[in-house]
Each structure stands twice: as C-alpha cells, then as structure tokens.
Design a protein around this motif. Structure first.
Motif, PDB file in Angstrom:
ATOM      1  N   MET A  34       1.156  -1.152   0.259  1.00 54.29           N
ATOM      2  CA  MET A  34      -0.247  -0.539  -0.091  1.00 54.29           C
ATOM      3  C   MET A  34       1.355   0.929  -0.107  1.00 54.29           C
ATOM      4  O   MET A  34       0.605   2.271   0.016  1.00 54.29           O
ATOM      5  CB  MET A  34      -0.848   0.279   1.237  1.00 54.29           C
ATOM      6  CG  MET A  34      -0.140   0.199   2.111  1.00 54.29           C
ATOM      7  SD  MET A  34      -1.305  -0.276   4.383  1.00 54.29           S
ATOM      8  CE  MET A  34      -2.685   0.753   3.823  1.00 54.29           C
ATOM      9  N   LYS A  97       3.634   8.207   4.071  1.00 53.81           N
ATOM     10  CA  LYS A  97       2.715   7.196   4.937  1.00 53.81           C
ATOM     11  C   LYS A  97       3.148   6.336   5.742  1.00 53.81           C
ATOM     12  O   LYS A  97       2.885   5.442   6.922  1.00 53.81           O
ATOM     13  CB  LYS A  97       2.153   6.318   3.858  1.00 53.81           C
ATOM     14  CG  LYS A  97       1.290   6.963   2.498  1.00 53.81           C
ATOM     15  CD  LYS A  97       0.167   5.831   1.260  1.00 53.81           C
ATOM     16  CE  LYS A  97      -0.516   6.766   0.160  1.00 53.81           C
ATOM     17  NZ  LYS A  97      -1.188   5.547  -0.842  1.00 53.81           N
ATOM     18  N   PHE A 232      -5.706   8.784   2.716  1.00 52.62           N
ATOM     19  CA  PHE A 232      -5.563   7.804   3.010  1.00 52.62           C
ATOM     20  C   PHE A 232      -5.819   6.684   4.116  1.00 52.62           C
ATOM     21  O   PHE A 232      -6.282   5.681   4.551  1.00 52.62           O
ATOM     22  CB  PHE A 232      -4.044   6.793   2.476  1.00 52.62           C
ATOM     23  CG  PHE A 232      -3.222   5.973   3.490  1.00 52.62           C
ATOM     24  CD1 PHE A 232      -2.872   5.098   3.332  1.00 52.62           C
ATOM     25  CD2 PHE A 232      -2.394   7.351   3.858  1.00 52.62           C
ATOM     26  CE1 PHE A 232      -2.130   4.951   4.516  1.00 52.62           C
ATOM     27  CE2 PHE A 232      -1.609   7.153   4.885  1.00 52.62           C
ATOM     28  CZ  PHE A 232      -1.007   5.138   5.158  1.00 52.62           C
ATOM     29  N   LEU A 233      -5.621   7.787   5.650  1.00 56.66           N
ATOM     30  CA  LEU A 233      -6.213   7.090   6.932  1.00 56.66           C
ATOM     31  C   LEU A 233      -7.710   7.526   6.508  1.00 56.66           C
ATOM     32  O   LEU A 233      -8.662   6.396   6.942  1.00 56.66           O
ATOM     33  CB  LEU A 233      -6.044   8.404   7.800  1.00 56.66           C
ATOM     34  CG  LEU A 233      -4.286   7.743   7.518  1.00 56.66           C
ATOM     35  CD1 LEU A 233      -3.537   8.987   9.261  1.00 56.66           C
ATOM     36  CD2 LEU A 233      -3.317   7.034   8.717  1.00 56.66           C
ATOM     37  N   ASP A 235      -9.327   7.176   4.359  1.00 57.15           N
ATOM     38  CA  ASP A 235      -9.943   6.586   2.952  1.00 57.15           C
ATOM     39  C   ASP A 235     -10.597   4.914   3.947  1.00 57.15           C
ATOM     40  O   ASP A 235     -11.294   4.127   3.200  1.00 57.15           O
ATOM     41  CB  ASP A 235      -9.018   5.591   2.550  1.00 57.15           C
ATOM     42  CG  ASP A 235      -8.828   6.780   1.109  1.00 57.15           C
ATOM     43  OD1 ASP A 235      -9.776   8.050   0.739  1.00 57.15           O
ATOM     44  OD2 ASP A 235      -7.870   6.737   0.433  1.00 57.15           O
ATOM     45  N   SER A 236      -9.038   4.046   4.601  1.00 57.40           N
ATOM     46  CA  SER A 236      -9.272   3.208   5.524  1.00 57.40           C
ATOM     47  C   SER A 236     -11.089   3.102   6.691  1.00 57.40           C
ATOM     48  O   SER A 236     -11.214   2.280   6.868  1.00 57.40           O
ATOM     49  CB  SER A 236      -7.776   3.169   5.864  1.00 57.40           C
ATOM     50  OG  SER A 236      -6.643   2.871   5.307  1.00 57.40           O
ATOM     51  N   GLN A 239     -13.331   2.222   4.422  1.00 56.03           N
ATOM     52  CA  GLN A 239     -13.809   1.441   4.049  1.00 56.03           C
ATOM     53  C   GLN A 239     -14.241   0.901   4.852  1.00 56.03           C
ATOM     54  O   GLN A 239     -15.307  -0.127   5.003  1.00 56.03           O
ATOM     55  CB  GLN A 239     -13.102   1.026   3.675  1.00 56.03           C
ATOM     56  CG  GLN A 239     -12.493  -0.924   2.769  1.00 56.03           C
ATOM     57  CD  GLN A 239     -11.303  -0.612   2.274  1.00 56.03           C
ATOM     58  OE1 GLN A 239     -10.522  -0.591   2.603  1.00 56.03           O
ATOM     59  NE2 GLN A 239     -11.453  -2.065   1.249  1.00 56.03           N
ATOM     60  N   ASP A 240     -13.966   0.532   6.420  1.00 57.85           N
ATOM     61  CA  ASP A 240     -14.266  -0.352   7.360  1.00 57.85           C
ATOM     62  C   ASP A 240     -16.082  -0.249   7.797  1.00 57.85           C
ATOM     63  O   ASP A 240     -16.603  -0.711   7.545  1.00 57.85           O
ATOM     64  CB  ASP A 240     -13.286   0.122   8.342  1.00 57.85           C
ATOM     65  CG  ASP A 240     -13.586  -0.504  10.300  1.00 57.85           C
ATOM     66  OD1 ASP A 240     -13.402  -1.901  10.189  1.00 57.85           O
ATOM     67  OD2 ASP A 240     -14.633   0.113  11.104  1.00 57.85           O
ATOM     68  N   GLY A 360     -10.527   0.311  10.453  1.00 54.75           N
ATOM     69  CA  GLY A 360      -9.323  -0.439   9.248  1.00 54.75           C
ATOM     70  C   GLY A 360      -8.572  -0.420   8.995  1.00 54.75           C
ATOM     71  O   GLY A 360      -7.789  -0.797   7.370  1.00 54.75           O
ATOM     72  N   ASN A 361      -6.938  -0.291   9.488  1.00 59.47           N
ATOM     73  CA  ASN A 361      -5.625  -0.386   9.746  1.00 59.47           C
ATOM     74  C   ASN A 361      -5.667  -1.840   9.557  1.00 59.47           C
ATOM     75  O   ASN A 361      -6.351  -3.264   9.455  1.00 59.47           O
ATOM     76  CB  ASN A 361      -5.151   0.466  10.141  1.00 59.47           C
ATOM     77  CG  ASN A 361      -5.645  -0.253  12.177  1.00 59.47           C
ATOM     78  OD1 ASN A 361      -5.505   0.298  13.600  1.00 59.47           O
ATOM     79  ND2 ASN A 361      -6.749  -1.678  12.416  1.00 59.47           N
ATOM     80  N   GLN A 362      -4.557  -1.999   8.764  1.00 63.87           N
ATOM     81  CA  GLN A 362      -4.593  -3.798   8.207  1.00 63.87           C
ATOM     82  C   GLN A 362      -3.945  -4.599   8.929  1.00 63.87           C
ATOM     83  O   GLN A 362      -4.668  -5.681   8.970  1.00 63.87           O
ATOM     84  CB  GLN A 362      -3.673  -3.944   7.372  1.00 63.87           C
ATOM     85  CG  GLN A 362      -3.648  -5.159   6.544  1.00 63.87           C
ATOM     86  CD  GLN A 362      -2.694  -4.830   5.104  1.00 63.87           C
ATOM     87  OE1 GLN A 362      -1.323  -4.935   5.845  1.00 63.87           O
ATOM     88  NE2 GLN A 362      -2.542  -4.987   4.270  1.00 63.87           N
TER      89      GLN A 362
END
Length: 534
Positions: A34, A97, A232-233, A235-236, A239-240, A360-362
């Motif tokens: 990512m 990132k 992008f944070l 974005d997560s 998505q979560d 949503g953090n991987q």
C-alpha cells in the motif's frame, strides 16, 4: 559486522529511519504494497526467515520496538546484503505513509506517572495554567460535571490570555452522561462558552462521511494541500464502516501544550476519572511524591495518565493534526516554530515511542505489541486492563505454554466492571492459562472499577500506557493511541504503582473460578455474540 554497521551508519538519517519504520511495521504484519506503486518489486526482498518468529522474539527482548540500525543488524538472518535490499525497498516506499503507520520514537523525554483523580486533576489544571501559545486537546469524553467545569474555566482563562485552543471531543456520546444523569452530558454548555471565547472544537463522532461527501471533501482537502498520507487514513475509515456497518469511535485521550508538554493516558475529563475528593490513602510511602490509594467513592474510578516533557510532543502533534484536518479543521504547519519550538528538548532520560491505530488499519500495531508481549514473556510481565475481551489475545495466551505463562500477571476488575461481558470473557478463557502459570488479580476487591490501561515488562524496563482496551473494538474499529516508555528509573516507579494495585486486589488461587468447559455456561455465548460491537 562492525564494518557493516559503519557502512549503514553513513546512510542519510531519513533513510535509516525509513528502514527502521519498514521493519517495525512489516514485522508486525503490515503490508508494504500500500506504500509503493510497484508492489512486485518488494516481494523478492521479503525473506521468510528475516520476518519470522525469532525476529519478533528478538524485538520483544528489546522492549517491543526497533529504534536503531545496530539493533537491526543483530536480527537473526540479517547480513550486509539483506540490509542493502532493505535500504532499496525503503527508498521506494511512500515515506510519509510509512511514517504515519509505523511507531515513532523520540529520546531524552521526562515522563511522570499519575494515578487517581486528585493528582491527575491537579496536574491537568497546573499544565493548562502554564500554557503560553497553544493547547491541542483530544478527548473521547468531556463531561459537564464539577471537574469538567474546572478544566473549562482554566481553558477559558488560557484563551483570555491569548492561548490558541483546539479541541476534539465526542460530544454525541458525551451527551449520554453517566450515572443516569444526562446533565453531565451537556458538553454544549461548556463548548458554547469556549467557542465564544475563541476555541475551535470538532465533534469526533462525525468521523465517517457518506461516499459522495467524502469524495468531494477529499478533493477539496487535496486542493488545500492536505497530503495523501493523511487522506489515505480516512479512506481506511470509510472502507471499515462500509464493510462492517459499525460506527467508529475516536477513543484517544491526549493533550499537547506549547510543543513541549504532552499528557497521554486512559482517563477522560469528568468526575469519574478526575475527581477532587481525596483517595483512601495507603500506609505505603508515596511514589515521586504522589500518595497511593484507592478512590474514596464507588462512582469514582481508578485511572491514570503520563505527563511527558520533550520531543514526543511533536509526534503527538502530527497525530492530532491528521485527525483535525479530517474533521474539517484548518490546515496548520506542525513544523512551524510556533508548534515545534526551536529549543532544547532534552528534559530527561526516557525513550518514548508513540503507537497509533485507526479504524480499518490493516494491522493494529498496538494489538500486535500486546500479543508479542505475552508470547515472549520473560522475567516479570504485568498487564492491567479494564476489559479482557479480545479473542485474539485469549487464543494467543492459551497457546503460550508454561515456560512463558509463569512470568505473566493479569489484573482486571472482574466483578466491578461497566462492561456486561468482561467477567464472562475472563472466566471463559482463563482456565488453561491459569493452570499453566498465569497469575490473575481481581481489582474488584477494592470495591472500585479500575479503568487504568498499563503494562510492565521488567526484562526491557518498558511500560506501555494509553487508551487501548484489550477488546475487539480497540483492535479493529476505533482510533487508539499508546505510549511505550523505556527507562529503568521510570519503569521502577510504575512498578511501585502497579505493586500497590496488586496488593489491594484479590489474587485468584482456585482454578475453578474459571470455566474449564466454557460451552456449558450461557454467559460465554452472550460474550461471543456481542464482543465485536460493544
């Protein structure tokens, strides 16, 4: 080896830092793809042996984090060629990132621990009174009760003398109040006064946007100069929520004052946490001048925080700034001397590492820290946490085995707890670990609830403290913040505080207090059904 270390010590400091960040993030399970446009270039460099269990064990022996290249050169399987490959990978990653995701370390901080309401409240008021330029406050709950009003009055006084105040508070959840008293939840009565005096306040409950709104807002923020490493944070987060359907909570509790002083911990602002009434004092001598004891009233909670003077303030300001922008706050330059004063920040001897997690953090690096802490427990390892509900934690603990289990101690308010299934989670999972040697202390013996979230690792003189609960919400769906502090003198002080907690808790001695066959007990089914949501 010495030649290799000399060679890599000559790398640019920024590249050295990136290699360290790369290892800390990826070793904990984070994907590098990512952060690079050509993910295929990374795959051949990832060597199974280098990122295996021995490497994680070695890192935990150091305290749970790599901080310099010399440590990396001692990783099992590391050599000059691998380090060169890592340098090549690090140079191709999106550095901003990577820095946003990996734990960030600073040195020469002075850290002071505080426990229980009176001392915490006294310190908070004192530090706000000292503010000269700005106060950045992020707090999940800010109640309209006695201590909440005391803090508000000090913030108003700061505003009147020209201090800039920015605040992030979950006003919506605060509105629920506590002890069946909705008046305590009227944060608007406080925020209206603060806003009128010039404070800027954002409601962290509004952390998720509709897809259309976020798309438009993202473009607008980008045009304003907000970097991709911040966007992008969110974005997560988006998505979560779309995948799980769960709301997200900013559970962090921290304050930065003038770019020098920071306060981080597990307490919110309100009489449950920062009460004024005296504690039932212990006959045990004070630690750093602070008396030990338990809250005097049932409605008051045992809790704490750390005050830090030093460079960790800059790291926390970056965390604050990211959330501030994503909540619609104005852009400001964290690097500006107004926010990062050009002054000697050598206040003490403590090494401080900031861990952040977000919906949503991987991979949740705080969760991974706790999992490694118990997996490689040695000497004396103690974990105090109000909620022991994360099934990943329990599954790992049951697999640890007697060699490490005998070094582990857990402390939790088993009976006096505001979470309906904490007791069921503990009783349903603790039987095997207990039989293998894990000690368990029930703080409920004090008649009070302990909201304190702290761990102690004697082997590395490391202490971890922050907002993180050992439950699924903290692991998967909430914004969390933790601070790892290394330094023997500081760790010894915290150990004294923890020892007092254990002395007033009830040590469980009968394995039958836990469920040998959890499936026979209905309460464990309720815990299983609700643990992802509550």
């Amino acid at each position: 080896m010495d030649n290799n270390q000399h060679t890599f010590s000559n790398l640019e400091e920024s590249l050295q830092r990136s290699i360290i960040d790369l290892m800390n993030y990826h070793l904990s399970g984070g994907a590098l793809q990512m952060m690079a446009e050509e993910a295929g270039d990374i795959a051949p460099v990832i060597k199974a042996g280098l990122y295996g269990l021995e490497s994680r064990k070695y890192r935990q022996e150091l305290g749970g984090i790599f901080t310099n290249l010399e440590q990396l050169m001692n990783i099992p399987g590391m050599n000059n060629d691998v380090m060169k490959e890592l340098a090549g990978v690090a140079s191709r990653l999106d550095q901003a990132k990577l820095k946003a995701l990996a734990p960030q370390t600073s040195w020469n901080n002075e850290v002071t621990p505080y426990v229980n309401g009176p001392k915490c409240l006294e310190m908070l008021i004192d530090e706000i009174r000292k503010a000269e330029r700005y106060i950045h406050l992020s707090m999940m709950l800010f109640f309209n009760d006695h201590s909440g009003n005391l803090i508000t009055q000090e913030l108003l006084a700061a505003l009147n003398r020209g201090v800039k105040v920015r605040m992030m508070v979950n006003a919506t959840i605060t509105a629920l109040g506590y002890e069946k008293n909705l008046t305590f939840g009227k944060f608007s009565e406080l925020s209206d006064k603060l806003t009128a005096a010039g404070a800027q306040i954002r409601n962290t409950f509004e952390s998720y946007y509709s897809a259309d709104k976020w798309e438009a807002m993202r473009q607008e923020l980008k045009l304003q100069g907000v970097p991709e490493s911040v966007l992008f944070l969110q974005d997560s987060v988006q998505q979560d929520v779309e995948i799980t359907g769960l709301n997200v909570i900013d559970h962090r509790k921290f304050i930065i004052i003038d770019g020098i002083t920071s306060i981080i911990g597990s307490l919110n602002i309100g009489d449950q946490y920062t009460y004024e009434t005296p504690i039932d004092a212990s006959s045990t001598g004070p630690v750093s001048g602070h008396g030990l004891g338990i809250p005097a009233k049932e409605e008051e909670w045992h809790d704490g925080c750390f005050r830090i003077r030093g460079a960790v303030a800059k790291t926390l300001n970056v965390v604050f700034h990211s959330r501030w922008l994503l909540l619609g706050g104005e852009l400001f330059n964290v690097e500006d001397s107004y926010y990062s004063p050009d002054t000697d920040l050598h206040f003490g001897e403590e090494e401080c590492t900031v861990f952040v997690s977000f919906p949503g953090n991987q991979v949740n690096l705080i969760q991974q820290y706790y999992l490694d802490l118990i997996t490689y427990a040695c000497d004396e390892t103690i974990i105090i946490n109000p909620y022991l509900i994360d099934q990943d934690f329990w599954d790992r603990l049951q697999d640890v085995g007697p060699e490490c289990s005998s070094h582990l101690t857990l402390c939790n308010s088993l009976l006096v707890n505001d979470h309906p299934t904490n007791r069921a989670a503990v009783r349903g999972n603790m039987y095997t670990p207990f039989c293998e040697g894990v000690s368990f202390y029930d703080y409920s013996g004090t008649g009070r609830f302990s909201h304190w979230k702290i761990s102690y690792d004697k082997r590395s003189n490391a202490v971890f403290h922050g907002s993180y609960n050992i439950n699924e919400r903290s692991a998967c769906h909430d914004f969390e913040l933790g601070l790892l502090v290394k330094g023997q003198a500081f760790a010894d002080k915290v150990k004294e505080l923890i020892d007092y907690d254990l002395s007033v808790s009830r040590k469980v001695t009968d394995k039958n207090e836990f469920f040998k066959y959890p499936w026979l007990h209905p309460s464990t089914y309720l815990n299983a059904a609700t643990r992802n949501y509550t």
